[in-house]
Design a protein around this motif. Structure first.
Motif, PDB file in Angstrom:
ATOM      1  N   ALA A 182       0.831  -1.202   0.000  1.00 46.70           N
ATOM      2  CA  ALA A 182       0.000   0.000   0.000  1.00 46.70           C
ATOM      3  C   ALA A 182       0.863   1.249   0.000  1.00 46.70           C
ATOM      4  O   ALA A 182       1.999   1.248   0.486  1.00 46.70           O
ATOM      5  CB  ALA A 182      -0.922   0.008   1.219  1.00 46.70           C
ATOM      6  N   TRP A 183       0.285   2.321  -0.563  1.00 45.84           N
ATOM      7  CA  TRP A 183       0.867   3.655  -0.492  1.00 45.84           C
ATOM      8  C   TRP A 183      -0.034   4.517   0.385  1.00 45.84           C
ATOM      9  O   TRP A 183      -1.263   4.469   0.266  1.00 45.84           O
ATOM     10  CB  TRP A 183       0.962   4.290  -1.880  1.00 45.84           C
ATOM     11  CG  TRP A 183       2.069   3.766  -2.722  1.00 45.84           C
ATOM     12  CD1 TRP A 183       3.318   4.287  -2.878  1.00 45.84           C
ATOM     13  CD2 TRP A 183       2.037   2.602  -3.557  1.00 45.84           C
ATOM     14  NE1 TRP A 183       4.060   3.519  -3.739  1.00 45.84           N
ATOM     15  CE2 TRP A 183       3.299   2.481  -4.178  1.00 45.84           C
ATOM     16  CE3 TRP A 183       1.061   1.639  -3.834  1.00 45.84           C
ATOM     17  CZ2 TRP A 183       3.608   1.453  -5.051  1.00 45.84           C
ATOM     18  CZ3 TRP A 183       1.367   0.608  -4.709  1.00 45.84           C
ATOM     19  CH2 TRP A 183       2.630   0.524  -5.305  1.00 45.84           C
TER      20      TRP A 183
ATOM     21  N   TRP B  34      -0.169   1.141   8.853  1.00 49.10           N
ATOM     22  CA  TRP B  34       0.015  -0.108   8.113  1.00 49.10           C
ATOM     23  C   TRP B  34      -0.474  -1.298   8.925  1.00 49.10           C
ATOM     24  O   TRP B  34      -1.161  -2.182   8.410  1.00 49.10           O
ATOM     25  CB  TRP B  34       1.487  -0.256   7.750  1.00 49.10           C
ATOM     26  CG  TRP B  34       1.909  -1.561   7.158  1.00 49.10           C
ATOM     27  CD1 TRP B  34       2.806  -2.437   7.686  1.00 49.10           C
ATOM     28  CD2 TRP B  34       1.491  -2.140   5.912  1.00 49.10           C
ATOM     29  NE1 TRP B  34       2.973  -3.525   6.864  1.00 49.10           N
ATOM     30  CE2 TRP B  34       2.174  -3.367   5.758  1.00 49.10           C
ATOM     31  CE3 TRP B  34       0.603  -1.740   4.917  1.00 49.10           C
ATOM     32  CZ2 TRP B  34       1.998  -4.197   4.662  1.00 49.10           C
ATOM     33  CZ3 TRP B  34       0.424  -2.568   3.811  1.00 49.10           C
ATOM     34  CH2 TRP B  34       1.113  -3.776   3.690  1.00 49.10           C
ATOM     35  N   LYS B  35      -0.137  -1.316  10.204  1.00 43.12           N
ATOM     36  CA  LYS B  35      -0.583  -2.404  11.069  1.00 43.12           C
ATOM     37  C   LYS B  35      -2.101  -2.398  11.202  1.00 43.12           C
ATOM     38  O   LYS B  35      -2.757  -3.448  11.126  1.00 43.12           O
ATOM     39  CB  LYS B  35       0.079  -2.271  12.445  1.00 43.12           C
ATOM     40  CG  LYS B  35      -0.322  -3.362  13.439  1.00 43.12           C
ATOM     41  CD  LYS B  35       0.066  -4.749  12.946  1.00 43.12           C
ATOM     42  CE  LYS B  35      -0.286  -5.815  13.961  1.00 43.12           C
ATOM     43  NZ  LYS B  35       0.009  -7.185  13.471  1.00 43.12           N
TER      44      LYS B  35
ATOM     45  N   GLU C 151       8.033   7.127  -0.606  1.00 46.71           N
ATOM     46  CA  GLU C 151       8.546   7.176   0.761  1.00 46.71           C
ATOM     47  C   GLU C 151       7.696   6.344   1.708  1.00 46.71           C
ATOM     48  O   GLU C 151       8.215   5.713   2.625  1.00 46.71           O
ATOM     49  CB  GLU C 151       8.583   8.629   1.235  1.00 46.71           C
ATOM     50  CG  GLU C 151       9.153   8.781   2.639  1.00 46.71           C
ATOM     51  CD  GLU C 151       9.202  10.222   3.070  1.00 46.71           C
ATOM     52  OE1 GLU C 151       9.633  10.478   4.207  1.00 46.71           O
ATOM     53  OE2 GLU C 151       8.805  11.093   2.271  1.00 46.71           O
ATOM     54  N   PHE C 152       6.386   6.327   1.487  1.00 46.10           N
ATOM     55  CA  PHE C 152       5.500   5.628   2.401  1.00 46.10           C
ATOM     56  C   PHE C 152       4.805   4.457   1.719  1.00 46.10           C
ATOM     57  O   PHE C 152       3.590   4.357   1.706  1.00 46.10           O
ATOM     58  CB  PHE C 152       4.471   6.590   2.991  1.00 46.10           C
ATOM     59  CG  PHE C 152       5.086   7.620   3.885  1.00 46.10           C
ATOM     60  CD1 PHE C 152       5.983   7.271   4.868  1.00 46.10           C
ATOM     61  CD2 PHE C 152       4.766   8.958   3.723  1.00 46.10           C
ATOM     62  CE1 PHE C 152       6.560   8.218   5.694  1.00 46.10           C
ATOM     63  CE2 PHE C 152       5.330   9.920   4.544  1.00 46.10           C
ATOM     64  CZ  PHE C 152       6.231   9.553   5.527  1.00 46.10           C
ATOM     65  N   VAL C 153       5.577   3.592   1.114  1.00 44.49           N
ATOM     66  CA  VAL C 153       5.038   2.356   0.565  1.00 44.49           C
ATOM     67  C   VAL C 153       5.460   1.205   1.479  1.00 44.49           C
ATOM     68  O   VAL C 153       6.600   1.152   1.942  1.00 44.49           O
ATOM     69  CB  VAL C 153       5.522   2.108  -0.880  1.00 44.49           C
ATOM     70  CG1 VAL C 153       7.038   2.090  -0.967  1.00 44.49           C
ATOM     71  CG2 VAL C 153       4.942   0.810  -1.420  1.00 44.49           C
ATOM     72  N   LYS C 154       4.520   0.313   1.763  1.00 37.38           N
ATOM     73  CA  LYS C 154       4.782  -0.841   2.615  1.00 37.38           C
ATOM     74  C   LYS C 154       4.408  -2.112   1.859  1.00 37.38           C
ATOM     75  O   LYS C 154       3.407  -2.146   1.139  1.00 37.38           O
ATOM     76  CB  LYS C 154       3.964  -0.756   3.904  1.00 37.38           C
ATOM     77  CG  LYS C 154       4.290   0.447   4.787  1.00 37.38           C
ATOM     78  CD  LYS C 154       5.636   0.294   5.471  1.00 37.38           C
ATOM     79  CE  LYS C 154       5.883   1.431   6.447  1.00 37.38           C
ATOM     80  NZ  LYS C 154       7.177   1.278   7.154  1.00 37.38           N
TER      81      LYS C 154
END
Length: 214
Positions: A108-109, A124-125, A166-169
């Motif tokens: 996800a972004w 994310w969690k 920067e904020f992709v998991k």
């Protein structure tokens, strides 16, 4: 007899432009014969919607409310989740329409430009745990020990985040077992559930007796 089924549910993106028709739903079915008598059956269900502000995510008709609330509460720009059972035989069947890893896979972004790394980890969690409940999957087992932040391997497919990669998991659970308990709640996310359209062809017992499904 269809020996192989691949299923894909896509939310193609959010448009911030004004639109006469706020929401659209399309469904497609692709059937391709494969080697050794196998058949590739690919279902695609696409929901598109546009909005003027984030509050409109909570007032949708075709977009499932659980998905809208997740996008709203966790500030998600783009999300991919797959649940796959079986092994795709590239040497015999060629390439699938969409690749997916065995077990559970998620990436996800996040949209927030002012988020810290700790805040993104918390989102994310929460995101994966919530989807685990919706799909009756063990996505709550995703944590910092099995999550990475790919900088170059993944690119947004539909809507590019304002803050780049920067904020992709990304995480995968290769031992996740896929069963009928996953397909039933997934079908409920469709506008007509499994009552009409191509979704009415998705019999849980039949799907899970195929050589490969995702």
């Amino acid at each position: 007899m269809i020996n192989k089924i691949q299923i894909l549910f896509l939310i193609l993106g959010i448009s911030v432009n004004l639109s006469i028709q706020k929401e659209e739903f399309h469904e497609e079915l692709f059937i391709k014969p494969l080697a050794n008598g196998f058949v590739n059956t690919f279902f695609q269900f696409t929901t598109r919607w546009s909005m003027d502000n984030r509050e409109e995510l909570l007032h949708t008709k075709l977009t499932p409310r659980p998905i809208a609330e997740i996008l709203y509460n966790y500030d998600v720009k783009e999300l991919h989740i797959s649940l796959t059972q079986g092994l795709w035989r590239y040497e015999s069947w060629g390439y699938p329409v969409v690749d997916s890893a065995p077990g559970a896979e998620a990436w996800a972004w996040f949209n927030g430009q002012n988020l810290t790394e700790a805040e993104v980890n918390t989102q994310w969690k929460g995101l994966t745990s919530t989807f685990g409940g919706i799909l009756c999957a063990s996505l709550n087992n995703i944590d910092a020990t099995n999550t990475v932040e790919p900088k170059f391997s993944f690119r947004p497919r539909f809507v590019a985040p304002k803050n780049g990669n920067e904020f992709v998991k990304y995480s995968t659970l290769p031992r996740e077992n896929v069963c009928t308990e996953n397909l039933t709640p997934w079908k409920k996310l469709l506008p007509c559930s499994s009552e009409s359209g191509f979704a009415s062809l998705l019999n849980s017992g039949f799907v899970h007796n195929t050589n490969f499904h995702s």
